[in-house]
Design a protein around this motif. Structure first.
Motif: not given
Length: 409
Positions: A186-194
């Motif tokens: 699992h990897v979590r990124l902030p919202r807003g990436h294309a």
């Protein structure tokens, strides 16, 4: 004369009407309304206006009622227009003059002066929204003591969760993408990436899947060539997980359109699965299988962070209808497992009728979920089930609401 931005507001109003009057999902409402809006930016704005209005509707209505001598009827168009206007100012930080220019024309032939007066009164007062959205009364009652934490999670945009094809590369991908990991794979990124532009997407190294949604398939462990049915499979996150874990997967779903998305994801990741388009109530496998994941149709109230329409269109009738269907599906699936095989049942619902009540009636041998199978901060219930909600793991960005249970034959 064309008013820039007016088509987006008109479409947002139509989406709001479709959700509140006809019980449509935001996705369904957008399918009819968004084609009238030109440009990706304006379509995104339309979705944002409609979503924020539904998310904060109870609080927006309280503000409107505080500025009117007589309350507007709940279904009055001026109320809906004022909700949209206030959501733009208070949540999307749209300048008031732009809100007025694109809001009042929605009341052509109607009480523009009333709407203008209420809006101006509230903006002069410096009206604000509370830190946490107020849940509709019926919703707060159903969700009990967890309701305040769930409501607080609604105020925050959900992060972007990725499930990796190879959990052994978790640290590598977390570093390459600039994210954090809450458990292997699992990897979590902030919202807003294309999403399509992120490294590894085109090569099929990962797929988008909420952390909670990834847990049911994880609970089956490595496949080692054994047979598994992924029932109600599309759009396919669980199918991809199971195939990557070495299971021989048959993925079944009734929707041809959603199965097309599954096929595209299989092609992108290079993973393999058999695909069956069928109604689960009419279909049965040729022979019993080693494992089944039944991610059953549900009210999806656990996705309220992403889909605030569920706060307003789901009630006792919808919950009862889904619970009846889930019971029938569970009864069928329980017959299709070999002795010693496992069944995992999951719903992205916060309703007990769809989760705990369903699990309590299954006659297979309980195979309780353990803490070691879960991300840090989550724990199984005393019955060995798992219940998540958007208020959990709040310091790490939260997760969707799910109920998950596991049994052996």
């Amino acid at each position: 004369m064309d008013i820039p931005g007016l088509p987006a507001r008109r479409a947002a109003l139509a989406m709001l009407d479709a959700v509140l009057r006809r019980g449509e999902t935001l996705e369904q409402a957008g399918g009819a309304a968004l084609p009238r809006v030109r440009g990706d930016a304006d379509r995104a704005l339309t979705r944002a206006i409609a979503s924020e209005t539904l998310r904060w509707k109870a609080d927006l209505d309280a503000l409107i009622d505080s500025a009117t001598r007589q309350p507007l009827p709940d279904d009055a168009k001026p109320r809906a227009v004022l909700e949209l206007m206030l959501a733009q100012v208070l949540r999307l930080e749209t300048p008031p003059h732009a809100v007025i220019a694109t809001g009042l024309p929605l009341l052509a032939g109607g009480p523009r002066r009333l709407a203008h007066g209420v809006f101006s009164t509230l903006t002069r007062r410096g009206a604000t929204l509370p830190a946490t959205p107020t849940l509709p009364d019926g919703v707060a009652g159903r969700w009990g003591e967890r309701a305040p934490a769930i409501a607080a999670a609604l105020a925050l945009p959900p992060p972007l969760d990725l499930t990796l094809r190879d959990p052994g590369e978790t640290q590598t991908w977390a570093e390459r993408l600039g994210g954090v990991s809450l458990m292997p794979g699992h990897v979590r990124l902030p919202r807003g990436h294309a999403v399509e532009s992120l490294e590894g997407f085109a090569q099929g190294q990962w797929w988008v899947q909420d952390l909670a949604a990834s847990l049911p398939a994880r609970l089956l462990g490595p496949g080692e060539g054994r047979r598994v049915l992924d029932l109600c499979a599309a759009p396919g996150g669980k199918t991809l997980q199971l195939a990557a874990a070495g299971w021989r997967v048959t993925a079944l779903d009734a929707s041809a359109r959603r199965l097309d998305r599954l096929r595209a994801n299989l092609a992108r990741t290079g993973l393999e699965a058999g695909i069956v388009q069928a109604d689960l109530l009419d279909w049965r496998p040729d022979a019993p299988v080693d494992a089944i994941v039944l991610d059953a149709p549900c009210t999806a109230t656990g996705t309220c962070r992403r889909h605030p329409d569920v706060l307003h269109r789901i009630g006792p009738r919808q919950i009862a209808d889904m619970a009846e269907l889930q019971a029938r599906l569970l009864d069928r699936a329980a017959e299709w497992i070999v002795p010693g095989g496992r069944l995992v049942y999951a719903v992205c619902s916060l309703e007990r009728e769809e989760g705990e009540a369903q699990a309590a009636r299954v006659l297979l041998t309980p195979d309780g979920v353990t803490a070691g199978e879960l991300p840090g901060g989550l724990a199984p219930t005393p019955e060995g089930w798992l219940r998540t909600d958007p208020g959990m793991l709040s310091d790490a960005g939260g997760l969707d609401g799910f109920f998950i249970a596991r049994w052996r034959r």
